[in-house]
Write a protein that holds these residues in place. Structure first.
Motif, PDB file in Angstrom:
ATOM      1  N   CYS A  79     -18.402  46.499 -39.739  1.00  9.45           N
ATOM      2  CA  CYS A  79     -19.432  46.928 -38.803  1.00  9.45           C
ATOM      3  C   CYS A  79     -20.180  45.739 -38.234  1.00  9.45           C
ATOM      4  O   CYS A  79     -21.228  45.350 -38.732  1.00  9.45           O
ATOM      5  N   GLY A  80     -19.619  45.165 -37.183  1.00 12.31           N
ATOM      6  CA  GLY A  80     -20.273  44.075 -36.475  1.00 12.31           C
ATOM      7  C   GLY A  80     -19.904  42.715 -37.026  1.00 12.31           C
ATOM      8  O   GLY A  80     -19.360  42.577 -38.103  1.00 12.31           O
ATOM      9  N   GLY A  81     -20.172  41.714 -36.243  1.00  8.30           N
ATOM     10  CA  GLY A  81     -19.994  40.342 -36.689  1.00  8.30           C
ATOM     11  C   GLY A  81     -18.597  39.802 -36.524  1.00  8.30           C
ATOM     12  O   GLY A  81     -17.710  40.410 -35.949  1.00  8.30           O
ATOM     13  N   LYS A  82     -18.425  38.623 -37.055  1.00  7.22           N
ATOM     14  CA  LYS A  82     -17.190  37.860 -36.898  1.00  7.22           C
ATOM     15  C   LYS A  82     -15.995  38.556 -37.538  1.00  7.22           C
ATOM     16  O   LYS A  82     -14.904  38.564 -36.987  1.00  7.22           O
ATOM     17  N   MET A  83     -16.190  39.175 -38.706  1.00  6.54           N
ATOM     18  CA  MET A  83     -15.090  39.835 -39.394  1.00  6.54           C
ATOM     19  C   MET A  83     -14.520  40.949 -38.530  1.00  6.54           C
ATOM     20  O   MET A  83     -13.316  41.159 -38.492  1.00  6.54           O
ATOM     21  N   GLN A  84     -15.380  41.643 -37.786  1.00  2.00           N
ATOM     22  CA  GLN A  84     -14.932  42.704 -36.908  1.00  2.00           C
ATOM     23  C   GLN A  84     -14.000  42.147 -35.833  1.00  2.00           C
ATOM     24  O   GLN A  84     -12.946  42.709 -35.568  1.00  2.00           O
ATOM     25  N   GLU A  85     -14.389  41.047 -35.224  1.00  2.00           N
ATOM     26  CA  GLU A  85     -13.578  40.456 -34.168  1.00  2.00           C
ATOM     27  C   GLU A  85     -12.241  39.963 -34.708  1.00  2.00           C
ATOM     28  O   GLU A  85     -11.195  40.149 -34.077  1.00  2.00           O
ATOM     29  N   ILE A  86     -12.265  39.364 -35.877  1.00  2.00           N
ATOM     30  CA  ILE A  86     -11.025  38.860 -36.474  1.00  2.00           C
ATOM     31  C   ILE A  86     -10.112  40.017 -36.846  1.00  2.00           C
ATOM     32  O   ILE A  86      -8.909  39.991 -36.573  1.00  2.00           O
ATOM     33  N   ALA A  87     -10.674  41.061 -37.457  1.00  2.78           N
ATOM     34  CA  ALA A  87      -9.868  42.221 -37.855  1.00  2.78           C
ATOM     35  C   ALA A  87      -9.233  42.879 -36.641  1.00  2.78           C
ATOM     36  O   ALA A  87      -8.059  43.267 -36.683  1.00  2.78           O
ATOM     37  N   THR A  88      -9.977  42.987 -35.550  1.00  2.00           N
ATOM     38  CA  THR A  88      -9.432  43.570 -34.333  1.00  2.00           C
ATOM     39  C   THR A  88      -8.285  42.716 -33.813  1.00  2.00           C
ATOM     40  O   THR A  88      -7.230  43.241 -33.428  1.00  2.00           O
ATOM     41  N   GLY A  89      -8.476  41.416 -33.809  1.00  2.00           N
ATOM     42  CA  GLY A  89      -7.406  40.514 -33.367  1.00  2.00           C
ATOM     43  C   GLY A  89      -6.175  40.596 -34.253  1.00  2.00           C
ATOM     44  O   GLY A  89      -5.033  40.552 -33.765  1.00  2.00           O
ATOM     45  N   MET A  90      -6.392  40.743 -35.548  1.00  2.00           N
ATOM     46  CA  MET A  90      -5.264  40.836 -36.470  1.00  2.00           C
ATOM     47  C   MET A  90      -4.492  42.141 -36.252  1.00  2.00           C
ATOM     48  O   MET A  90      -3.267  42.178 -36.369  1.00  2.00           O
ATOM     49  N   MET A  91      -5.200  43.213 -35.940  1.00  2.00           N
ATOM     50  CA  MET A  91      -4.523  44.478 -35.651  1.00  2.00           C
ATOM     51  C   MET A  91      -3.638  44.335 -34.419  1.00  2.00           C
ATOM     52  O   MET A  91      -2.537  44.874 -34.367  1.00  2.00           O
ATOM     53  N   ALA A  92      -4.123  43.604 -33.437  1.00  2.00           N
ATOM     54  CA  ALA A  92      -3.330  43.377 -32.228  1.00  2.00           C
ATOM     55  C   ALA A  92      -2.072  42.582 -32.566  1.00  2.00           C
ATOM     56  O   ALA A  92      -0.977  42.882 -32.067  1.00  2.00           O
ATOM     57  N   ALA A  93      -2.188  41.594 -33.432  1.00  2.00           N
ATOM     58  CA  ALA A  93      -1.026  40.811 -33.835  1.00  2.00           C
ATOM     59  C   ALA A  93      -0.028  41.675 -34.588  1.00  2.00           C
ATOM     60  O   ALA A  93       1.185  41.540 -34.432  1.00  2.00           O
ATOM     61  N   ALA A  94      -0.539  42.578 -35.405  1.00  2.00           N
ATOM     62  CA  ALA A  94       0.334  43.453 -36.185  1.00  2.00           C
ATOM     63  C   ALA A  94       1.099  44.423 -35.293  1.00  2.00           C
ATOM     64  O   ALA A  94       2.158  44.914 -35.685  1.00  2.00           O
ATOM     65  N   ALA A  95       0.587  44.679 -34.099  1.00  2.00           N
ATOM     66  CA  ALA A  95       1.324  45.536 -33.166  1.00  2.00           C
ATOM     67  C   ALA A  95       2.646  44.878 -32.784  1.00  2.00           C
ATOM     68  O   ALA A  95       3.644  45.560 -32.572  1.00  2.00           O
ATOM     69  N   GLU A  96       2.647  43.547 -32.728  1.00  2.00           N
ATOM     70  CA  GLU A  96       3.867  42.810 -32.436  1.00  2.00           C
ATOM     71  C   GLU A  96       4.780  42.708 -33.655  1.00  2.00           C
ATOM     72  O   GLU A  96       5.987  42.676 -33.531  1.00  2.00           O
ATOM     73  N   ASN A  97       4.166  42.630 -34.841  1.00  2.00           N
ATOM     74  CA  ASN A  97       4.931  42.506 -36.076  1.00  2.00           C
ATOM     75  C   ASN A  97       4.254  43.345 -37.161  1.00  2.00           C
ATOM     76  O   ASN A  97       3.421  42.844 -37.910  1.00  2.00           O
ATOM     77  N   PRO A  98       4.616  44.638 -37.248  1.00  2.00           N
ATOM     78  CA  PRO A  98       3.961  45.539 -38.203  1.00  2.00           C
ATOM     79  C   PRO A  98       4.050  45.090 -39.659  1.00  2.00           C
ATOM     80  O   PRO A  98       3.205  45.452 -40.464  1.00  2.00           O
ATOM     81  N   ALA A 102     -10.979  35.401 -32.780  1.00  2.00           N
ATOM     82  CA  ALA A 102     -12.207  36.087 -32.362  1.00  2.00           C
ATOM     83  C   ALA A 102     -12.487  35.859 -30.874  1.00  2.00           C
ATOM     84  O   ALA A 102     -12.995  36.747 -30.196  1.00  2.00           O
ATOM     85  N   GLU A 103     -12.128  34.691 -30.363  1.00  2.00           N
ATOM     86  CA  GLU A 103     -12.399  34.357 -28.960  1.00  2.00           C
ATOM     87  C   GLU A 103     -11.351  34.909 -28.004  1.00  2.00           C
ATOM     88  O   GLU A 103     -11.700  35.468 -26.962  1.00  2.00           O
ATOM     89  N   ILE A 104     -10.068  34.726 -28.350  1.00  2.00           N
ATOM     90  CA  ILE A 104      -9.007  35.039 -27.377  1.00  2.00           C
ATOM     91  C   ILE A 104      -8.019  36.089 -27.858  1.00  2.00           C
ATOM     92  O   ILE A 104      -7.178  36.534 -27.089  1.00  2.00           O
ATOM     93  N   GLY A 105      -8.093  36.473 -29.122  1.00  2.00           N
ATOM     94  CA  GLY A 105      -7.153  37.451 -29.665  1.00  2.00           C
ATOM     95  C   GLY A 105      -5.936  36.786 -30.273  1.00  2.00           C
ATOM     96  O   GLY A 105      -5.570  35.666 -29.905  1.00  2.00           O
ATOM     97  N   ALA A 106      -5.316  37.489 -31.201  1.00  2.00           N
ATOM     98  CA  ALA A 106      -4.160  36.933 -31.908  1.00  2.00           C
ATOM     99  C   ALA A 106      -2.942  36.811 -31.015  1.00  2.00           C
ATOM    100  O   ALA A 106      -2.111  35.926 -31.207  1.00  2.00           O
ATOM    101  N   GLY A 107      -2.819  37.690 -30.042  1.00  2.00           N
ATOM    102  CA  GLY A 107      -1.655  37.652 -29.152  1.00  2.00           C
ATOM    103  C   GLY A 107      -1.577  36.369 -28.340  1.00  2.00           C
ATOM    104  O   GLY A 107      -0.488  35.911 -28.010  1.00  2.00           O
ATOM    105  N   ARG A 108      -2.731  35.787 -28.016  1.00  4.94           N
ATOM    106  CA  ARG A 108      -2.761  34.560 -27.213  1.00  4.94           C
ATOM    107  C   ARG A 108      -2.934  33.314 -28.074  1.00  4.94           C
ATOM    108  O   ARG A 108      -3.002  32.202 -27.552  1.00  4.94           O
TER     109      ARG A 108
END
Length: 189
Positions: A100-119, A24-30
């Motif tokens: 829609c909002g909150g911590k789950m949103q940030e985590i889900a967004t980060g997880m999508m970024a990680a999945a870009a590296e490993n679908p 949530a803070e830095i993203g899954a990629g980092r």
């Protein structure tokens, strides 16, 4: 969350919580295993015992999100009154609540970024989506309205999850109201 007999979280849960905070803070990629171990208050060896790779950790985070959504659906099923398209109403309400909002949103967004590296990390999500669509099709009184409502909520949720929504709060309320009417009254001929 899993807790031992004394009410303390297991090492596995501490690690997943720490990883979720970091994503949530830095993203899954980092995300690094070292940072997760430090945040969880464990040694890197303790983390590796539970999750031997970053992908294993990310997979466990995705599975935990899937489990949380399943729990939310079950809780909603007991609250939502009977009526048409019950499963579609449960699914759409849980999606709106989750993304829609909150911590789950940030985590889900980060997880999508990680999945870009490993679908393949999203394979469990793909399976849940397929099962959900099949369940909506087979359990709905009006499968066309139910699927259309589900698709509308998916679109709205994805716009909101990625902070791309052009809709005001009032617009959103109207859209959600239209989706609910669609699910309870169907498509007018």
């Amino acid at each position: 969350m899993l807790e031992n007999a004394r009410g303390r979280k297991s090492s596995r849960e501490k690690i997943l919580d720490a990883a979720a905070e970091l994503v949530a803070e830095i993203g899954a990629g980092r995300l690094t295993l070292e940072a997760v171990a430090e945040r969880a208050g464990l040694s890197k060896g303790g983390l590796l015992y539970n999750f031997p790779t970053k992908d294993a950790l990310l997979q466990a985070m995705i599975q935990r999100m899937i489990d949380q959504v399943a729990e939310a659906r079950e809780a909603l099923r007991a609250q939502i009154g009977p009526g048409p398209n019950l499963e579609a109403r449960v699914v759409t309400t849980s999606l709106l609540n989750m993304y829609c909002g909150g911590k789950m949103q940030e985590i889900a967004t980060g997880m999508m970024a990680a999945a870009a590296e490993n679908p393949r990390l999203l394979d469990p999500v793909r399976q849940v989506i397929s099962a959900t669509v099949e369940q909506i099709k087979t359990s709905s009184d009006d499968a066309e309205s139910a699927l259309l409502g589900w698709l509308a909520v998916q679109g709205l949720s994805n716009l909101e999850m990625h902070n791309l929504s052009p809709f005001s709060d009032e617009d959103r309320e109207r859209i959600v109201g239209m989706i609910n009417r669609l699910l309870t009254k169907g498509i007018a001929p």
